[in-house]
Design a protein around this motif. Structure first.
Motif, PDB file in Angstrom:
ATOM      1  N   ALA A  13       0.816  -1.209   0.000  1.00 39.50           N
ATOM      2  CA  ALA A  13       0.000   0.000   0.000  1.00 39.50           C
ATOM      3  C   ALA A  13       0.849   1.258   0.000  1.00 39.50           C
ATOM      4  CB  ALA A  13      -0.926  -0.002   1.222  1.00 39.50           C
ATOM      5  N   ALA A  14       2.001   1.209   0.630  1.00 41.57           N
ATOM      6  CA  ALA A  14       2.851   2.393   0.737  1.00 41.57           C
ATOM      7  C   ALA A  14       3.779   2.578  -0.460  1.00 41.57           C
ATOM      8  CB  ALA A  14       3.694   2.298   2.010  1.00 41.57           C
ATOM      9  N   SER A  15       3.912   1.548  -1.290  1.00 37.91           N
ATOM     10  CA  SER A  15       4.855   1.634  -2.403  1.00 37.91           C
ATOM     11  C   SER A  15       4.279   2.395  -3.581  1.00 37.91           C
ATOM     12  CB  SER A  15       5.269   0.217  -2.830  1.00 37.91           C
ATOM     13  OG  SER A  15       4.176  -0.431  -3.415  1.00 37.91           O
ATOM     14  N   GLY A  16       5.068   2.605  -4.574  1.00 39.34           N
ATOM     15  CA  GLY A  16       4.644   3.388  -5.731  1.00 39.34           C
ATOM     16  C   GLY A  16       4.190   2.556  -6.900  1.00 39.34           C
ATOM     17  N   TRP A  38      -5.917   7.929 -10.577  1.00 34.74           N
ATOM     18  CA  TRP A  38      -6.212   7.144  -9.376  1.00 34.74           C
ATOM     19  C   TRP A  38      -4.973   6.437  -8.834  1.00 34.74           C
ATOM     20  CZ3 TRP A  38      -5.046   2.039  -9.537  1.00 34.74           C
ATOM     21  CH2 TRP A  38      -5.031   1.396 -10.773  1.00 34.74           C
ATOM     22  N   GLN A  39      -3.996   6.185  -9.681  1.00 35.32           N
ATOM     23  CA  GLN A  39      -2.781   5.494  -9.242  1.00 35.32           C
ATOM     24  C   GLN A  39      -2.023   6.302  -8.187  1.00 35.32           C
ATOM     25  OE1 GLN A  39      -3.690   6.136 -12.400  1.00 35.32           O
ATOM     26  NE2 GLN A  39      -3.490   4.313 -13.644  1.00 35.32           N
ATOM     27  N   ASN A  40      -2.319   7.587  -8.072  1.00 35.71           N
ATOM     28  CA  ASN A  40      -1.651   8.444  -7.086  1.00 35.71           C
ATOM     29  C   ASN A  40      -2.519   8.750  -5.873  1.00 35.71           C
ATOM     30  OD1 ASN A  40       0.743   8.726  -8.669  1.00 35.71           O
ATOM     31  ND2 ASN A  40      -0.411  10.092 -10.005  1.00 35.71           N
ATOM     32  N   LEU A  59      -8.281   2.460  -2.413  1.00 37.16           N
ATOM     33  CA  LEU A  59      -7.795   3.828  -2.522  1.00 37.16           C
ATOM     34  C   LEU A  59      -8.971   4.783  -2.471  1.00 37.16           C
ATOM     35  CD1 LEU A  59      -5.574   3.211  -5.683  1.00 37.16           C
ATOM     36  CD2 LEU A  59      -4.827   3.148  -3.300  1.00 37.16           C
ATOM     37  N   GLY A  60      -8.684   6.056  -2.262  1.00 35.83           N
ATOM     38  CA  GLY A  60      -9.748   7.044  -2.309  1.00 35.83           C
ATOM     39  C   GLY A  60      -9.264   8.362  -2.855  1.00 35.83           C
TER      40      GLY A  60
END
Length: 167
Positions: A13-16, A38-40, A59-60
């Motif tokens: 979850a924390a990775s890019g 949304w990827q960001n 994600l939100g």
């Protein structure tokens, strides 16, 4: 084992990760435009479904994340968009007790707009399948049928994960 799963999911979850293979904007799904960027978005929660062996990152958009962090999610505020990014789970080659994302399955979204989506309980439902992000062809009724058990929770399964408060 549970701690390792939580650790792996948290790192995920924390990775890019999450870039879609194509630069072209996918076609609309159920009349809903693809949510660019949304990827960001920030992570709200993670989950591992043992019934179908998938890992999910929820994600939100900014509205949804603010609601999740403040606990104001029943109902979710108007303008919230929740995204669920799904992979088949796989075992890491060099860490056999860890579960990691394997093949990408789909990205699906819920768009909160009580007026626009009054016929589907205030939510617009859309899904794009595979790395190519092809629009899902079945109707939104499929989504509402699955989400019926959580209709008293504003049709949302996700419990936002606790995050430490920042100063």
């Amino acid at each position: 084992m549970k701690k390792i799963r939580i650790l792996v999911l948290g790192l995920l979850a924390a990775s890019g990760w999450g870039a879609v293979a194509s630069e072209k904007t996918p076609e609309a799904s159920h009349g809903i435009e693809y949510p660019s960027g949304w990827q960001n978005w920030s992570t709200i929660a993670v989950s591992h479904r043992t019934d179908n062996n998938t890992l999910r990152v929820i994600l939100g958009n900014e509205i949804a994340v603010k609601a999740a962090r403040s606990g104001k999610v029943n109902p979710w505020p108007e303008g919230s968009i929740l995204g669920k990014v799904v992979w088949k789970d796989t075992e890491l080659e060099n860490w056999k007790t860890a579960i990691a994302p394997g093949d990408f399955v789909h990205a699906e979204f819920m768009f909160k707009d009580s007026n626009k989506y009054s016929k589907t309980y205030g939510w617009g439902w859309a899904r794009w399948v595979g790395l190519e992000q092809e629009p899902f062809k079945n109707g939104a009724q499929v989504c509402t049928s699955c989400h019926t058990p959580v209709k008293e929770r504003d049709w949302v399964f996700t419990d936002p994960a606790p995050f430490p408060a920042l100063n």
